[in-house]
Design a protein around this motif. Structure first.
Motif, PDB file in Angstrom:
ATOM      1  N   VAL A 127       0.608  -0.953  -0.495  1.00  0.00           N
ATOM      2  CA  VAL A 127      -0.091  -0.061  -0.082  1.00  0.00           C
ATOM      3  C   VAL A 127       1.270   1.129   0.002  1.00  0.00           C
ATOM      4  CG1 VAL A 127      -2.162  -0.905   0.950  1.00  0.00           C
ATOM      5  CG2 VAL A 127      -0.598  -0.237   2.344  1.00  0.00           C
ATOM      6  N   ALA A 128       1.922   1.015   0.695  1.00  0.00           N
ATOM      7  CA  ALA A 128       2.984   2.389  -0.049  1.00  0.00           C
ATOM      8  C   ALA A 128       4.257   2.284  -0.105  1.00  0.00           C
ATOM      9  CB  ALA A 128       3.094   3.339   1.358  1.00  0.00           C
ATOM     10  N   SER A 129       4.917   2.060  -1.292  1.00  0.00           N
ATOM     11  CA  SER A 129       6.375   1.475  -1.294  1.00  0.00           C
ATOM     12  C   SER A 129       7.232   2.804  -1.379  1.00  0.00           C
ATOM     13  CB  SER A 129       5.792   1.760  -3.175  1.00  0.00           C
ATOM     14  OG  SER A 129       7.088   1.202  -3.724  1.00  0.00           O
ATOM     15  N   HIS A 130       8.213   2.135  -0.302  1.00  0.00           N
ATOM     16  CA  HIS A 130       9.154   3.730  -1.111  1.00  0.00           C
ATOM     17  C   HIS A 130      10.890   2.339  -0.676  1.00  0.00           C
ATOM     18  CE1 HIS A 130       7.340   6.793   1.354  1.00  0.00           C
ATOM     19  NE2 HIS A 130       6.376   6.075   1.981  1.00  0.00           N
ATOM     20  N   PRO A 131      11.099   2.304  -2.436  1.00  0.00           N
ATOM     21  CA  PRO A 131      12.192   1.712  -2.392  1.00  0.00           C
ATOM     22  C   PRO A 131      13.191   2.760  -3.200  1.00  0.00           C
ATOM     23  CG  PRO A 131      11.230   2.194  -4.466  1.00  0.00           C
ATOM     24  CD  PRO A 131      10.071   2.374  -3.211  1.00  0.00           C
ATOM     25  N   GLU A 132      13.249   3.892  -2.696  1.00  0.00           N
ATOM     26  CA  GLU A 132      14.446   4.566  -2.300  1.00  0.00           C
ATOM     27  C   GLU A 132      15.398   4.645  -0.478  1.00  0.00           C
ATOM     28  OE1 GLU A 132      10.994   7.116  -0.808  1.00  0.00           O
ATOM     29  OE2 GLU A 132      11.830   5.478  -2.450  1.00  0.00           O
ATOM     30  N   GLN A 133      13.877   3.945  -0.101  1.00  0.00           N
ATOM     31  CA  GLN A 133      14.429   4.172   1.705  1.00  0.00           C
ATOM     32  C   GLN A 133      14.933   2.473   1.773  1.00  0.00           C
ATOM     33  OE1 GLN A 133      11.604   6.505   3.906  1.00  0.00           O
ATOM     34  NE2 GLN A 133      12.285   8.106   3.085  1.00  0.00           N
ATOM     35  N   GLY A 134      14.367   1.641   1.125  1.00  0.00           N
ATOM     36  CA  GLY A 134      14.128  -0.376   0.951  1.00  0.00           C
ATOM     37  C   GLY A 134      13.482  -0.635   2.463  1.00  0.00           C
ATOM     38  N   TRP A 135      12.170  -0.159   1.945  1.00  0.00           N
ATOM     39  CA  TRP A 135      10.650  -1.035   2.688  1.00  0.00           C
ATOM     40  C   TRP A 135       9.703  -0.356   1.375  1.00  0.00           C
ATOM     41  CZ3 TRP A 135       7.135   2.585   4.961  1.00  0.00           C
ATOM     42  CH2 TRP A 135       7.312   3.694   4.776  1.00  0.00           C
ATOM     43  N   TYR A 136       8.784  -1.236   2.642  1.00  0.00           N
ATOM     44  CA  TYR A 136       7.295  -1.379   1.445  1.00  0.00           C
ATOM     45  C   TYR A 136       6.467  -1.654   2.731  1.00  0.00           C
ATOM     46  CZ  TYR A 136       9.907  -1.859  -2.644  1.00  0.00           C
ATOM     47  OH  TYR A 136      11.552  -1.421  -2.927  1.00  0.00           O
ATOM     48  N   LEU A 137       5.151  -0.590   3.358  1.00  0.00           N
ATOM     49  CA  LEU A 137       4.578  -0.972   4.088  1.00  0.00           C
ATOM     50  C   LEU A 137       2.734  -2.448   2.870  1.00  0.00           C
ATOM     51  CD1 LEU A 137       2.524  -0.815   6.299  1.00  0.00           C
ATOM     52  CD2 LEU A 137       1.518   1.095   5.747  1.00  0.00           C
ATOM     53  N   LEU A 138       2.654  -3.283   3.715  1.00  0.00           N
ATOM     54  CA  LEU A 138       1.516  -4.056   3.022  1.00  0.00           C
ATOM     55  C   LEU A 138       0.518  -3.701   3.885  1.00  0.00           C
ATOM     56  CD1 LEU A 138       4.092  -6.927   3.113  1.00  0.00           C
ATOM     57  CD2 LEU A 138       3.699  -5.697   1.608  1.00  0.00           C
ATOM     58  N   CYS A 139      -0.691  -4.347   3.310  1.00  0.00           N
ATOM     59  CA  CYS A 139      -1.906  -3.465   3.955  1.00  0.00           C
ATOM     60  C   CYS A 139      -2.293  -4.327   4.977  1.00  0.00           C
ATOM     61  CB  CYS A 139      -3.170  -4.076   2.479  1.00  0.00           C
ATOM     62  SG  CYS A 139      -3.568  -5.808   2.856  1.00  0.00           S
ATOM     63  N   ASN A 140      -1.546  -5.309   5.602  1.00  0.00           N
ATOM     64  CA  ASN A 140      -1.836  -5.280   6.724  1.00  0.00           C
ATOM     65  C   ASN A 140      -0.953  -4.986   8.257  1.00  0.00           C
ATOM     66  OD1 ASN A 140       0.669  -7.034   5.769  1.00  0.00           O
ATOM     67  ND2 ASN A 140      -0.152  -9.375   5.721  1.00  0.00           N
TER      68      ASN A 140
ATOM     69  N   VAL B 284       2.471  -4.993   7.865  1.00  0.00           N
ATOM     70  CA  VAL B 284       3.557  -5.305   7.998  1.00  0.00           C
ATOM     71  C   VAL B 284       4.231  -4.391   6.730  1.00  0.00           C
ATOM     72  CG1 VAL B 284       5.310  -7.154   7.437  1.00  0.00           C
ATOM     73  CG2 VAL B 284       2.966  -7.806   7.939  1.00  0.00           C
ATOM     74  N   VAL B 285       6.189  -4.575   7.347  1.00  0.00           N
ATOM     75  CA  VAL B 285       6.940  -3.418   7.156  1.00  0.00           C
ATOM     76  C   VAL B 285       8.002  -4.187   6.123  1.00  0.00           C
ATOM     77  CG1 VAL B 285       8.925  -1.625   6.776  1.00  0.00           C
ATOM     78  CG2 VAL B 285       7.018  -1.263   8.402  1.00  0.00           C
ATOM     79  N   LEU B 286       8.051  -4.653   4.916  1.00  0.00           N
ATOM     80  CA  LEU B 286       8.643  -5.566   3.975  1.00  0.00           C
ATOM     81  C   LEU B 286      10.388  -4.733   3.864  1.00  0.00           C
ATOM     82  CD1 LEU B 286       9.369  -8.281   2.965  1.00  0.00           C
ATOM     83  CD2 LEU B 286       8.107  -7.753   0.753  1.00  0.00           C
ATOM     84  N   PHE B 287      11.298  -4.740   4.702  1.00  0.00           N
ATOM     85  CA  PHE B 287      12.377  -4.245   3.873  1.00  0.00           C
ATOM     86  C   PHE B 287      12.980  -5.185   2.870  1.00  0.00           C
ATOM     87  CE2 PHE B 287      12.025  -3.898   8.320  1.00  0.00           C
ATOM     88  CZ  PHE B 287      11.710  -2.113   8.371  1.00  0.00           C
ATOM     89  N   ASP B 288      14.268  -3.911   1.842  1.00  0.00           N
ATOM     90  CA  ASP B 288      14.723  -5.092   0.775  1.00  0.00           C
ATOM     91  C   ASP B 288      15.072  -6.089   0.800  1.00  0.00           C
ATOM     92  OD1 ASP B 288      13.561  -3.386  -1.299  1.00  0.00           O
ATOM     93  OD2 ASP B 288      15.258  -2.072  -0.712  1.00  0.00           O
ATOM     94  N   ASP B 289      15.812  -6.457   2.256  1.00  0.00           N
ATOM     95  CA  ASP B 289      16.793  -7.715   2.098  1.00  0.00           C
ATOM     96  C   ASP B 289      16.453  -8.707   3.127  1.00  0.00           C
ATOM     97  OD1 ASP B 289      16.650  -6.786   5.155  1.00  0.00           O
ATOM     98  OD2 ASP B 289      17.948  -6.470   5.610  1.00  0.00           O
ATOM     99  N   GLY B 290      14.782  -8.399   3.362  1.00  0.00           N
ATOM    100  CA  GLY B 290      14.089 -10.112   3.117  1.00  0.00           C
ATOM    101  C   GLY B 290      13.518  -9.136   4.536  1.00  0.00           C
ATOM    102  N   GLY B 291      14.411  -8.914   5.607  1.00  0.00           N
ATOM    103  CA  GLY B 291      13.364  -8.476   6.725  1.00  0.00           C
ATOM    104  C   GLY B 291      12.145  -8.025   6.752  1.00  0.00           C
ATOM    105  N   LEU B 292      11.533  -8.525   8.035  1.00  0.00           N
ATOM    106  CA  LEU B 292      10.489  -7.974   8.025  1.00  0.00           C
ATOM    107  C   LEU B 292       9.987  -7.171   9.195  1.00  0.00           C
ATOM    108  CD1 LEU B 292       8.253 -12.044   7.121  1.00  0.00           C
ATOM    109  CD2 LEU B 292       8.100  -9.410   5.700  1.00  0.00           C
ATOM    110  N   MET B 293       9.119  -6.669   9.148  1.00  0.00           N
ATOM    111  CA  MET B 293       8.951  -5.910  11.181  1.00  0.00           C
ATOM    112  C   MET B 293       6.996  -6.493  11.472  1.00  0.00           C
ATOM    113  SD  MET B 293       8.987  -2.628  13.304  1.00  0.00           S
ATOM    114  CE  MET B 293       8.188  -1.467  11.955  1.00  0.00           C
TER     115      MET B 293
END
Length: 62
Positions: free
Chosen positions: A22-35, A37-46
């Motif tokens: 739902v929110a993409s910030h590839p320049e900062q290395g993270w993506y917000l998912l609709c549930n 979860v924050v997905l990081f470029d390295d595959g880590g999750l919050m």
């Protein structure tokens, strides 16, 4: 949080990283998912419950 049909996996589900972005910030290395979860470029999750899941790296066969 998810309004899609079929609904995306919850933020604490083991497949939660497969929800829609739902929110993409590839320049900062993270993506917000609709549930939540924050997905990081390295595959880590919050996760939505604030737990952190470290990225998993597999070694390539030599």
């Amino acid at each position: 949080m998810c309004q899609h049909q079929p609904a995306c996996p919850s933020g604490t589900d083991e497949n939660g990283q497969y929800a829609r972005i739902v929110a993409s910030h590839p320049e900062q290395g993270w993506y917000l998912l609709c549930n939540g979860v924050v997905l990081f470029d390295d595959g880590g999750l919050m996760l939505s419950d604030h737990r952190v899941v470290a990225p998993v790296y597999e070694l390539a066969a030599a």
